[in-house]
Motif scaffolding. Structure first.
Motif, short mmCIF file in Angstrom:
data_model
loop_
_atom_site.label_atom_id
_atom_site.label_comp_id
_atom_site.label_asym_id
_atom_site.label_seq_id
_atom_site.Cartn_x
_atom_site.Cartn_y
_atom_site.Cartn_z
N MET A 1 0.83 -1.20 0.00
CA MET A 1 0.00 0.00 0.00
C MET A 1 0.87 1.26 0.00
SD MET A 1 -3.09 0.94 0.06
CE MET A 1 -4.12 2.25 0.50
N LYS A 2 1.95 1.24 0.81
CA LYS A 2 2.83 2.39 0.90
C LYS A 2 3.52 2.64 -0.44
CE LYS A 2 6.36 4.23 3.90
NZ LYS A 2 7.23 3.97 5.03
N LEU A 7 4.30 5.46 -5.72
CA LEU A 7 4.32 5.30 -7.17
C LEU A 7 3.33 6.25 -7.84
CD1 LEU A 7 5.45 3.74 -9.58
CD2 LEU A 7 3.61 2.08 -9.26
N ILE A 8 2.17 6.39 -7.26
CA ILE A 8 1.15 7.30 -7.81
C ILE A 8 1.65 8.74 -7.75
CG2 ILE A 8 -1.15 8.27 -7.41
CD1 ILE A 8 -2.05 5.44 -6.64
N ALA A 9 2.29 9.13 -6.65
CA ALA A 9 2.82 10.49 -6.50
C ALA A 9 3.93 10.75 -7.52
CB ALA A 9 3.34 10.70 -5.09
N VAL A 10 4.81 9.79 -7.74
CA VAL A 10 5.90 9.96 -8.70
C VAL A 10 5.35 10.05 -10.12
CG1 VAL A 10 7.90 8.79 -9.72
CG2 VAL A 10 7.66 8.89 -7.24
N LEU A 11 4.42 9.19 -10.48
CA LEU A 11 3.84 9.22 -11.82
C LEU A 11 3.06 10.51 -12.07
CD1 LEU A 11 2.67 5.52 -12.30
CD2 LEU A 11 4.58 6.69 -13.40
#
Length: 118
Positions: A1-2, A7-11
């Protein structure tokens, strides 16, 4: 989950950084825009009134030395693809209310040292 949230923030950051060129930013010109042909009309011993007729009023008159005029033009580009920022200046020194010397980023005409009266 972390890892998923990282990954979502980086993308998201990568995708949004690609949108930087979509924003239109205007160029900001400041000062006196002088054309080369106007500067080439200057002659030694021209009066202040003649200089104002040819170039217009200067951006800066020295408060302590009324015989020095500064024509300054600065362009701040809003977007890099339209070119680099630049600055041009022309400094006119007067003696006895007539041009004594001209310095700056402009090329003077070959006839500059020939007064208009001759």
């Amino acid at each position: 989950m972390k890892y998923k949230s990282v990954l979502i923030a980086v993308l998201t950051t990568l995708f949004l950084s690609g949108c930087v060129d979509w924003i239109y930013r205007i160029d900001v010109p400041q000062g006196n825009f002088l054309q080369d042909k106007s500067v080439k009309q200057l002659r030694i011993e021209m009066t202040k009134e003649q200089v104002i007729y040819v170039l217009g009023r200067p951006v800066v008159k020295d408060s302590f030395d009324h015989d020095t005029w500064y024509y300054v033009y600065e362009m701040k580009r809003g977007m890099r693809k339209r070119g680099e920022d630049f600055r041009k200046e022309l400094i006119i020194q007067f003696a006895d209310e007539k041009i004594a010397s001209v310095t700056g980023d402009f090329e003077l005409s070959e006839d500059f040292n020939t007064p208009l009266d001759q």
